[in-house]
Design a protein around this motif. Sequence first.
Motif, mmCIF file in Angstrom:
data_model
loop_
_atom_site.group_PDB
_atom_site.id
_atom_site.type_symbol
_atom_site.label_atom_id
_atom_site.label_comp_id
_atom_site.label_asym_id
_atom_site.label_seq_id
_atom_site.Cartn_x
_atom_site.Cartn_y
_atom_site.Cartn_z
ATOM 1 N N GLN A 172 0.932 -1.147 0.186
ATOM 2 C CA GLN A 172 -0.251 0.133 0.010
ATOM 3 C C GLN A 172 1.180 1.406 -0.363
ATOM 4 O OE1 GLN A 172 -2.896 0.028 3.469
ATOM 5 N NE2 GLN A 172 -3.575 2.179 2.286
ATOM 6 N N PHE A 173 2.103 1.283 1.237
ATOM 7 C CA PHE A 173 2.974 2.547 0.650
ATOM 8 C C PHE A 173 3.646 2.793 0.086
ATOM 9 C CE2 PHE A 173 6.174 4.922 1.770
ATOM 10 C CZ PHE A 173 5.921 5.536 2.789
ATOM 11 N N CYS A 174 4.230 1.237 -0.749
ATOM 12 C CA CYS A 174 4.848 1.299 -2.868
ATOM 13 C C CYS A 174 3.675 2.416 -3.386
ATOM 14 C CB CYS A 174 5.301 0.203 -2.727
ATOM 15 S SG CYS A 174 5.933 0.262 -3.837
ATOM 16 N N LYS A 175 2.257 1.802 -3.699
ATOM 17 C CA LYS A 175 1.736 2.211 -4.682
ATOM 18 C C LYS A 175 0.944 3.587 -4.249
ATOM 19 C CE LYS A 175 -0.725 -2.406 -5.701
ATOM 20 N NZ LYS A 175 -0.542 -2.006 -7.478
ATOM 21 N N GLY A 176 1.920 4.472 -2.573
ATOM 22 C CA GLY A 176 1.174 5.426 -2.741
ATOM 23 C C GLY A 176 2.585 6.268 -3.382
ATOM 24 N N LEU A 177 3.864 5.896 -2.896
ATOM 25 C CA LEU A 177 5.189 6.587 -3.286
ATOM 26 C C LEU A 177 5.199 6.368 -5.238
ATOM 27 C CD1 LEU A 177 7.834 5.394 -1.017
ATOM 28 C CD2 LEU A 177 6.943 7.148 -1.173
ATOM 29 N N GLU A 178 4.532 5.173 -5.690
ATOM 30 C CA GLU A 178 4.341 5.421 -6.811
ATOM 31 C C GLU A 178 3.623 6.772 -7.771
ATOM 32 O OE1 GLU A 178 5.252 0.889 -7.713
ATOM 33 O OE2 GLU A 178 3.177 1.364 -7.995
ATOM 34 N N GLU B 264 4.201 14.034 -10.649
ATOM 35 C CA GLU B 264 5.586 14.814 -10.722
ATOM 36 C C GLU B 264 5.910 14.759 -12.774
ATOM 37 O OE1 GLU B 264 6.017 16.930 -8.644
ATOM 38 O OE2 GLU B 264 4.185 16.729 -7.579
ATOM 39 N N PRO B 265 5.721 15.598 -13.178
ATOM 40 C CA PRO B 265 6.407 16.146 -14.580
ATOM 41 C C PRO B 265 7.757 15.752 -14.765
ATOM 42 C CG PRO B 265 5.830 18.142 -13.827
ATOM 43 C CD PRO B 265 5.218 17.491 -12.781
ATOM 44 N N ASP B 266 8.861 16.218 -13.408
ATOM 45 C CA ASP B 266 9.631 15.728 -13.813
ATOM 46 C C ASP B 266 10.713 14.522 -12.945
ATOM 47 O OD1 ASP B 266 9.000 17.187 -11.615
ATOM 48 O OD2 ASP B 266 11.622 18.006 -11.140
ATOM 49 N N PHE B 267 9.549 13.886 -12.204
ATOM 50 C CA PHE B 267 10.181 12.264 -11.658
ATOM 51 C C PHE B 267 9.690 10.742 -12.621
ATOM 52 C CE2 PHE B 267 8.876 13.943 -7.211
ATOM 53 C CZ PHE B 267 9.837 14.803 -7.293
ATOM 54 N N THR C 136 7.637 15.093 -2.734
ATOM 55 C CA THR C 136 7.655 15.509 -3.911
ATOM 56 C C THR C 136 9.416 16.803 -3.476
ATOM 57 O OG1 THR C 136 6.616 17.589 -3.225
ATOM 58 C CG2 THR C 136 6.491 14.636 -4.797
ATOM 59 N N LYS C 137 9.186 16.945 -1.955
ATOM 60 C CA LYS C 137 10.041 18.690 -1.893
ATOM 61 C C LYS C 137 11.998 17.086 -1.168
ATOM 62 C CE LYS C 137 10.813 21.765 2.020
ATOM 63 N NZ LYS C 137 12.619 21.639 2.006
ATOM 64 N N ALA C 138 11.228 16.548 -0.300
ATOM 65 C CA ALA C 138 12.785 15.086 -0.097
ATOM 66 C C ALA C 138 13.420 15.146 -1.035
ATOM 67 C CB ALA C 138 12.078 14.391 0.574
ATOM 68 N N ILE C 139 12.510 14.825 -2.243
ATOM 69 C CA ILE C 139 13.570 14.066 -3.481
ATOM 70 C C ILE C 139 14.192 15.301 -4.220
ATOM 71 C CG2 ILE C 139 12.884 13.095 -5.514
ATOM 72 C CD1 ILE C 139 10.447 10.726 -5.033
ATOM 73 N N ARG C 140 13.510 16.167 -4.124
ATOM 74 C CA ARG C 140 14.174 17.015 -5.344
ATOM 75 C C ARG C 140 15.470 18.043 -4.626
ATOM 76 N NH1 ARG C 140 8.822 18.472 -6.897
ATOM 77 N NH2 ARG C 140 7.727 18.377 -8.657
ATOM 78 N N ASP C 141 15.219 18.157 -2.830
ATOM 79 C CA ASP C 141 15.992 18.230 -2.264
ATOM 80 C C ASP C 141 17.278 17.759 -2.131
ATOM 81 O OD1 ASP C 141 14.595 20.860 -1.245
ATOM 82 O OD2 ASP C 141 14.206 19.564 1.110
ATOM 83 N N LEU C 142 17.121 16.014 -2.126
ATOM 84 C CA LEU C 142 18.070 14.991 -2.395
ATOM 85 C C LEU C 142 18.951 15.517 -3.659
ATOM 86 C CD1 LEU C 142 19.379 12.906 -0.669
ATOM 87 C CD2 LEU C 142 17.557 11.291 -1.856
ATOM 88 N N TYR C 143 18.053 15.827 -4.778
ATOM 89 C CA TYR C 143 17.666 15.414 -6.112
ATOM 90 C C TYR C 143 19.658 16.785 -5.833
ATOM 91 C CZ TYR C 143 18.930 15.685 -11.326
ATOM 92 O OH TYR C 143 19.334 15.862 -12.665
#
Length: 207
Positions: free
Chosen positions: A12-18, A24-27, A113-120
Amino acid sequence: MITISIVEDNEQFCKGLEAIIGNEPDFSLIASYPDAEKALTALPVHPPDIVIADISLPGMRGTELIVRLTQQMPQTQFMVCSIHDDNDTIYEALKCGASGYILKDPVTAADITKAIRDLYNGGSPMSPFIARKIIQSFQKPVVRSNDSLLSQREKEVLELLSQGLLYKEIAEKMGVTRETVKKHLKNIYQKLHVQNKIEALNKFKLL
């Protein structure tokens, strides 16, 4: 385009992340894996920019997976997304190579989404609770030394006492009365939590 892979056994959590990544257009989601063993085999073939990994996985733990993959995929960054908020798990994950640590509960799509962009972009995203724990681990209570507890005159009294001078002699050297010397000593005893001059001198490390 930020390419992302997920290692998460909670369907369930995995599907939520997906879903969050898909909105997000840039993911770009490369793949999701339910355990570390499958991820360890597949991820090095097409390394993504970011791997979001859980800690508690069936079989190999997420931290062990991160250790192994960082050696094979040095350009990939790893972010833990876990329910674990204890110090040992947090430090283990960071020592193993994770550059971010987000708690599952509570977490929102905006947090992810913020965490992914910050990390990138070179940051180290962390849930506020995790960040506070890490900061606290580097902070120690400020303990005042015996030296800083005492006034200059009180330290002078102890210095003269350590030389074996009597109260009268100390008073003469300091240009004060004998009663003033005794008053200084009383304050010293209170500040150092001692009962006599021997204890005071020992605690002040002048003997």
